[in-house]
Write a protein that holds these residues in place. Structure first.
Motif, PDB file in Angstrom:
ATOM      1  N   GLN A 660       0.849  -1.187   0.000  1.00 27.49           N
ATOM      2  CA  GLN A 660       0.000   0.000   0.000  1.00 27.49           C
ATOM      3  C   GLN A 660       0.884   1.237   0.000  1.00 27.49           C
ATOM      4  N   THR A 661       0.612   2.177  -0.887  1.00 24.30           N
ATOM      5  CA  THR A 661       1.370   3.430  -0.958  1.00 24.30           C
ATOM      6  C   THR A 661       0.398   4.586  -1.122  1.00 24.30           C
ATOM      7  N   GLY A 662       0.937   5.803  -0.919  1.00 24.28           N
ATOM      8  CA  GLY A 662       0.112   7.004  -1.068  1.00 24.28           C
ATOM      9  C   GLY A 662      -0.103   7.756   0.217  1.00 24.28           C
ATOM     10  N   ASN A 663       0.808   7.562   1.230  1.00 19.72           N
ATOM     11  CA  ASN A 663       0.708   8.289   2.502  1.00 19.72           C
ATOM     12  C   ASN A 663      -0.628   8.003   3.194  1.00 19.72           C
ATOM     13  N   LEU A 664      -0.917   6.710   3.389  1.00 24.86           N
ATOM     14  CA  LEU A 664      -2.192   6.284   3.969  1.00 24.86           C
ATOM     15  C   LEU A 664      -2.084   6.205   5.487  1.00 24.86           C
ATOM     16  N   GLY A 665      -3.188   6.547   6.159  1.00 25.46           N
ATOM     17  CA  GLY A 665      -3.255   6.416   7.605  1.00 25.46           C
ATOM     18  C   GLY A 665      -3.620   4.997   8.016  1.00 25.46           C
ATOM     19  N   THR A 666      -3.661   4.763   9.308  1.00 26.15           N
ATOM     20  CA  THR A 666      -3.918   3.426   9.839  1.00 26.15           C
ATOM     21  C   THR A 666      -5.283   2.901   9.417  1.00 26.15           C
ATOM     22  N   VAL A 667      -6.308   3.751   9.468  1.00 22.89           N
ATOM     23  CA  VAL A 667      -7.665   3.294   9.160  1.00 22.89           C
ATOM     24  C   VAL A 667      -7.782   2.888   7.690  1.00 22.89           C
ATOM     25  N   MET A 668      -7.179   3.651   6.797  1.00 21.24           N
ATOM     26  CA  MET A 668      -7.246   3.306   5.374  1.00 21.24           C
ATOM     27  C   MET A 668      -6.487   2.013   5.087  1.00 21.24           C
ATOM     28  N   LYS A 669      -5.368   1.829   5.753  1.00 18.73           N
ATOM     29  CA  LYS A 669      -4.623   0.580   5.560  1.00 18.73           C
ATOM     30  C   LYS A 669      -5.445  -0.618   6.036  1.00 18.73           C
ATOM     31  N   GLU A 670      -6.142  -0.436   7.159  1.00 18.02           N
ATOM     32  CA  GLU A 670      -6.982  -1.521   7.667  1.00 18.02           C
ATOM     33  C   GLU A 670      -8.152  -1.797   6.721  1.00 18.02           C
ATOM     34  N   SER A 671      -8.684  -0.745   6.084  1.00 17.84           N
ATOM     35  CA  SER A 671      -9.763  -0.952   5.110  1.00 17.84           C
ATOM     36  C   SER A 671      -9.281  -1.794   3.937  1.00 17.84           C
ATOM     37  N   THR A 707       0.093  14.175   0.286  1.00 16.59           N
ATOM     38  CA  THR A 707      -1.037  14.556   1.141  1.00 16.59           C
ATOM     39  C   THR A 707      -1.425  13.378   2.028  1.00 16.59           C
ATOM     40  N   PRO A 708      -1.384  13.521   3.366  1.00 15.81           N
ATOM     41  CA  PRO A 708      -1.818  12.429   4.246  1.00 15.81           C
ATOM     42  C   PRO A 708      -3.299  12.136   4.052  1.00 15.81           C
ATOM     43  N   LYS A 709      -3.652  10.845   4.092  1.00 19.05           N
ATOM     44  CA  LYS A 709      -5.049  10.442   3.900  1.00 19.05           C
ATOM     45  C   LYS A 709      -5.400   9.398   4.929  1.00 19.05           C
ATOM     46  N   ASP A 710      -6.591   9.535   5.515  1.00 23.27           N
ATOM     47  CA  ASP A 710      -7.034   8.542   6.478  1.00 23.27           C
ATOM     48  C   ASP A 710      -8.552   8.619   6.613  1.00 23.27           C
ATOM     49  N   GLY A 711      -9.114   7.581   7.222  1.00 29.24           N
ATOM     50  CA  GLY A 711     -10.554   7.528   7.423  1.00 29.24           C
ATOM     51  C   GLY A 711     -11.154   6.272   6.810  1.00 29.24           C
ATOM     52  N   PRO A 712     -12.365   5.913   7.249  1.00 27.73           N
ATOM     53  CA  PRO A 712     -13.000   4.680   6.770  1.00 27.73           C
ATOM     54  C   PRO A 712     -13.789   4.843   5.476  1.00 27.73           C
ATOM     55  N   SER A 713     -13.880   6.078   4.940  1.00 26.88           N
ATOM     56  CA  SER A 713     -14.776   6.320   3.804  1.00 26.88           C
ATOM     57  C   SER A 713     -14.366   5.593   2.532  1.00 26.88           C
ATOM     58  N   ALA A 714     -13.092   5.227   2.421  1.00 23.22           N
ATOM     59  CA  ALA A 714     -12.612   4.624   1.174  1.00 23.22           C
ATOM     60  C   ALA A 714     -12.758   3.104   1.174  1.00 23.22           C
ATOM     61  N   GLY A 715     -13.455   2.538   2.135  1.00 23.19           N
ATOM     62  CA  GLY A 715     -13.552   1.084   2.232  1.00 23.19           C
ATOM     63  C   GLY A 715     -14.120   0.440   0.987  1.00 23.19           C
ATOM     64  N   ILE A 716     -15.335   0.870   0.526  1.00 25.64           N
ATOM     65  CA  ILE A 716     -15.945   0.225  -0.640  1.00 25.64           C
ATOM     66  C   ILE A 716     -15.198   0.579  -1.925  1.00 25.64           C
ATOM     67  N   THR A 717     -14.506   1.748  -1.938  1.00 27.54           N
ATOM     68  CA  THR A 717     -13.726   2.107  -3.125  1.00 27.54           C
ATOM     69  C   THR A 717     -12.526   1.182  -3.267  1.00 27.54           C
ATOM     70  N   MET A 718     -11.855   0.881  -2.171  1.00 28.42           N
ATOM     71  CA  MET A 718     -10.734  -0.052  -2.225  1.00 28.42           C
ATOM     72  C   MET A 718     -11.207  -1.450  -2.633  1.00 28.42           C
ATOM     73  N   LEU A 719     -12.348  -1.858  -2.069  1.00 29.50           N
ATOM     74  CA  LEU A 719     -12.910  -3.160  -2.429  1.00 29.50           C
ATOM     75  C   LEU A 719     -13.169  -3.235  -3.936  1.00 29.50           C
ATOM     76  N   THR A 720     -13.759  -2.183  -4.497  1.00 32.98           N
ATOM     77  CA  THR A 720     -14.093  -2.177  -5.924  1.00 32.98           C
ATOM     78  C   THR A 720     -12.837  -2.199  -6.786  1.00 32.98           C
ATOM     79  N   ALA A 721     -11.809  -1.394  -6.402  1.00 33.35           N
ATOM     80  CA  ALA A 721     -10.583  -1.354  -7.184  1.00 33.35           C
ATOM     81  C   ALA A 721      -9.890  -2.714  -7.183  1.00 33.35           C
TER      82      ALA A 721
END
Length: 805
Positions: A660-671, A707-721
């Motif tokens: 995983q790359t792109g300056n992701l926070g803990t929550v996004m990595k867990e998603s 740009t740092p990124k974090d949060g649970p909002s990208a969960g279904i987007t990661m699943l789809t990708a």
């Protein structure tokens, strides 16, 4: 002579110590002129470096040894010939001096006695013998050592002049002893017992209160005649200082006696005036009593005033406490104890005032109107404390001012940013000089009303220090059950704050003390969308800036496309402060054109912004439709609004790893981990080959890595990708999504829906996937903001993939 010593003494900086200490000298039994023979000395001598002092010949003094190298040097000397060479340091801050750090001329001294102190340090009593010049220096053995050359004084050619100079030095030293109250009279006897000229000069030079460089110049001088002249000049200067100090002391004693005389005469005058009934202080007291009768004071304040004015009547006007007491009584009378403004409960006009001053913020306005409605019905409601919470520039402080104007109440603002002293809230005890009430009471006094709208600005930026915790002091102010008896330390009487309408503002909810948060009702201001900023700019910012820059309506035109371009390219904020600055820049450009008669009117178009404001600060990436598998579009939220977020997934030969790359926070990595685990568990049902998962590495990347990124909002987007990459099927074009995922396959709701949908609409998206539980948030958004968007609500991750692929 130094006037701040209790005895004639030498000020010596001991090696290893950073502060001067007084050491008491001992006068040798001989005249100090006995010279050493170089044959009596070892070829190499231990050296000791002194800080802030110079060691002179013929002087006997104890020195505390602190530094390790000095300890080794003194111990070496004590076990050999008992001679040690002492040199002054050029820079006292140097802990490990070298050759360049020491003066070349020093003094050879003999160890008289060595003592071990209770703190395990060494004290050596040294007797200066003769001046020396350093010929070499080494640190062999862990201490300073080297070779020296003995120096002799040049005898004076004119013996008569030299004797006269020595007599003048002795006389000046006697005068200095007489003028200095801190030098004992026994010092006079010590001077009389010194017969040797060189001994006398060295003794006085060592006791002069001068800098090291001056004393080193005295030590370096070979000519006794010149040395005597130099000592005479230095002691004469010090004698002049002592004479001036004596004159000042004499004058001060005379002033004190004069003050006592004036006090006695004032007391007599006061007694005479009392007998004649013509006391000016009596008139002042009568004025205060008259004001008290005209002011409607509470019963407890009336009792305190009567007691304190009785004390004032008994006081002597000449003492400092009189003015303190007078100021206290003036403050008591200046406070608006029973002064209230009449509220305007015409709620429709209040609503109109709020709408005129602030665009949007409907929830906030409804909450304020509801609060005023209850206050209108009940009359004396204990007002809950409102906390306007939101990012900078969204209008929190100005909203409070609008409430005050709409209600017809007085308005007062108190900035709490950087407040560290508890007494700023509660005041100081009036027994202290310069005491005054706390800022709560001061503002009530200034506004002249006991029921103002009181803005506590930046309450999240209150600090704490050794002077107390102002946040804790605010607990009593902001508690509706307690603030009717707020206690100010200066007044020492209770002040009723229950009628005050407190409105606090804050940017960061977490920075507020938990107990303080519990006492306030939170109203969130989430910031403005771009559409709202456009309306605010047209209705408020442009007319205001046009007026402030002296422009007429016909002289400048700024259309909606220009404002929209300025909002998107030059601002990135929740509020409108930066936008206001950009509009001011456009006004300045137009004012310059008109003032220089280059144009009668100016129309600023979007393509002119680079000329007017410079290159665009921010660039928004547009949506680019493509048929490449593994790319999905998510929706992100931040304090500056919403945006679309690309998530890319690609496969490469490997062993089933995940990168995983792109300056992701803990929550996004867990998603991402959760999405991949779901795909592995349901690969057969989703049409994904398990071999693809086991034998290929998956790389997930989110662009704009800075740009740092974090949060649970990208969960279904990661699943789809990921599903698109594994299956080889591209994602449906013009589709954006936002939602949190679980291992069980559920799609959970997320926040920032309004900002996200507006960002999707700006980017040209057509289809939106959201959690079913977010449907209620969509219903709160005006329909005009959703025009052109088709929103599909999902409950499971399987529904997401069925729709997206």
């Amino acid at each position: 002579m130094s006037s701040n010593k209790t005895k004639i003494n030498i000020r010596v900086e001991k090696p290893g110590f950073d502060e001067d200490q007084d050491m008491f000298p001992f006068i040798g039994t001989d005249d100090g002129d006995e010279l050493l023979d170089s044959s009596d000395l070892p070829s190499t001598l231990p050296f000791i470096a002194l800080r802030n002092s110079v060691f002179f010949p013929t002087i006997v003094t104890p020195i505390n040894i602190g530094r390790e190298q000095s300890t080794k040097a003194i111990q070496k000397a004590n076990t050999t010939a008992k001679y040690v060479a002492i040199f002054a340091q050029r820079d006292a801050s140097t802990d490990d001096p070298d050759e360049d750090d020491l003066y070349e001329i020093g003094t050879i001294a003999r160890i008289v006695k060595m003592m071990r102190m209770p703190d395990d340090s060494l004290t050596a009593v040294l007797r200066g013998r003769q001046r020396v010049r350093r010929k070499s220096l080494s640190k062999k053995g862990g201490y300073l050592n080297g070779k020296v050359e003995l120096l002799k004084y040049d005898l004076p050619e004119d013996a008569l002049t030299f004797r006269a100079t020595i007599d003048s030095v002795r006389d000046a030293a006697r005068k200095a002893i007489e003028l200095s109250p801190n030098i004992p009279s026994e010092a006079q006897m010590m001077l009389d017992n010194i017969d040797s000229s060189s001994h006398l000069l060295n003794f006085i030079a060592s006791n002069l209160n001068n800098e090291v460089i001056s004393k080193q110049n005295l030590l370096r001088e070979n000519s006794l005649a010149k040395k005597a002249t130099m000592v005479l000049e230095l002691i004469t200067k010090e004698l002049q200082v002592l004479e001036i100090r004596d004159q000042i002391d004499t004058k001060a004693r005379g002033d004190i006696e004069e003050q006592q005389r004036q006090y006695y005469l004032n007391q007599q005058m006061k007694a005479i005036q009392d007998e004649l009934g013509d006391n000016p202080n009596k008139a002042e007291i009568e004025r205060l009593e008259k004001r008290a009768l005209e002011t409607e004071l509470p019963e407890d304040v009336t009792k305190v005033f009567a007691r304190e004015i009785a004390r004032l009547r008994r006081m002597n006007p000449q003492v400092a406490e009189y003015s303190v007491q007078l100021s206290y009584l003036e403050t008591l009378l200046d406070l608006p104890w029973n002064v209230y403004t009449e509220d305007n409960f015409d709620l429709p006009s209040v609503a109109k005032k709020l709408d005129d001053d602030h665009y949007g913020l409907e929830k906030v306005k409804d909450r304020i109107l509801a609060h005023l409605a209850v206050l209108k019905l009940k009359g004396d409601m204990k007002a809950p404390i409102l906390l306007l919470l939101g990012p900078p520039g969204v209008g929190k402080t100005s909203l409070g001012k609008s409430v005050a104007e709409a209600l017809g109440r007085k308005y007062v603002r108190m900035s709490l940013g950087g407040l560290h002293d508890e007494s700023e809230i509660r005041g100081h005890r009036k027994t202290y000089i310069g005491a005054m009430p706390g800022r709560i009471v001061q503002n009530l006094k200034k506004v002249g009303s006991n029921n103002p709208v009181f803005i506590l600005d930046e309450i999240d930026k209150v600090g704490q220090s050794h002077r107390g915790d102002p946040s804790s002091a605010l607990l009593e102010v902001l508690d509706p059950e307690q603030n009717s008896t707020f206690h100010d330390n200066y007044l020492d009487v209770d002040v009723d704050l229950s009628k005050v309408m407190f409105i606090a503002t804050a940017n960061n909810f977490g920075a507020i003390q938990p107990a303080l948060r519990d006492r306030m009702e939170i109203i969130r201001l989430d910031g403005y969308s771009e559409e709202e900023k456009l309306e605010i700019a047209k209705s408020h910012l442009v007319p205001r800036q046009r007026k402030e820059h002296g422009l007429k309506t016909k002289q400048i035109k700024i259309g909606a496309p220009t404002l929209r371009a300025a909002i998107g390219g030059y601002t990135r904020e929740s509020g409108v402060r930066s936008l206001n600055r950009q509009i001011a820049g456009m006004m300045r450009y137009a004012a310059k054109q008109i003032a220089m008669e280059e144009a009668k009117s100016v129309t600023i178009k979007p393509d002119m912004l680079e000329t007017v404001l410079g290159p665009a600060t921010f660039e928004r990436e547009p949506y680019r439709a493509g048929k490449l598998p593994g790319v999905a579009v998510g929706l992100a939220w931040s304090q500056v609004g919403g945006s679309i977020l690309y998530i890319e997934a690609s496969l490469s030969p490997g062993k089933g790893g995940l990168q995983q790359t792109g300056n992701l926070g803990t929550v996004m990595k867990e998603s991402a981990i959760t999405a991949r685990s779901y795909l592995k568990a349901h690969a057969d049902k989703l049409g994904i080959k398990r071999e693809a998962i086991k034998e290929q590495d998956l790389h997930v990347h989110v662009p704009e890595g800075a740009t740092p990124k974090d949060g649970p909002s990208a969960g279904i987007t990661m699943l789809t990708a990921m599903a698109s990459a594994y299956s080889g099927k591209p994602v449906k074009p013009y589709l954006a999504m936002s939602g949190e995922i679980t291992l069980r396959g559920r799609v959970l709701p997320v926040g920032g829906i309004k900002e996200k949908l507006l960002a999707a609409r700006r980017a040209g998206m057509k289809h939106i996937l959201l959690s079913k539980l977010n449907e209620k948030n969509v219903r709160e958004i005006e329909a005009r903001y959703l025009k052109g968007l088709t929103i599909t609500y999902v409950e499971t991750m399987r529904e997401v993939l069925d729709f997206a692929l």
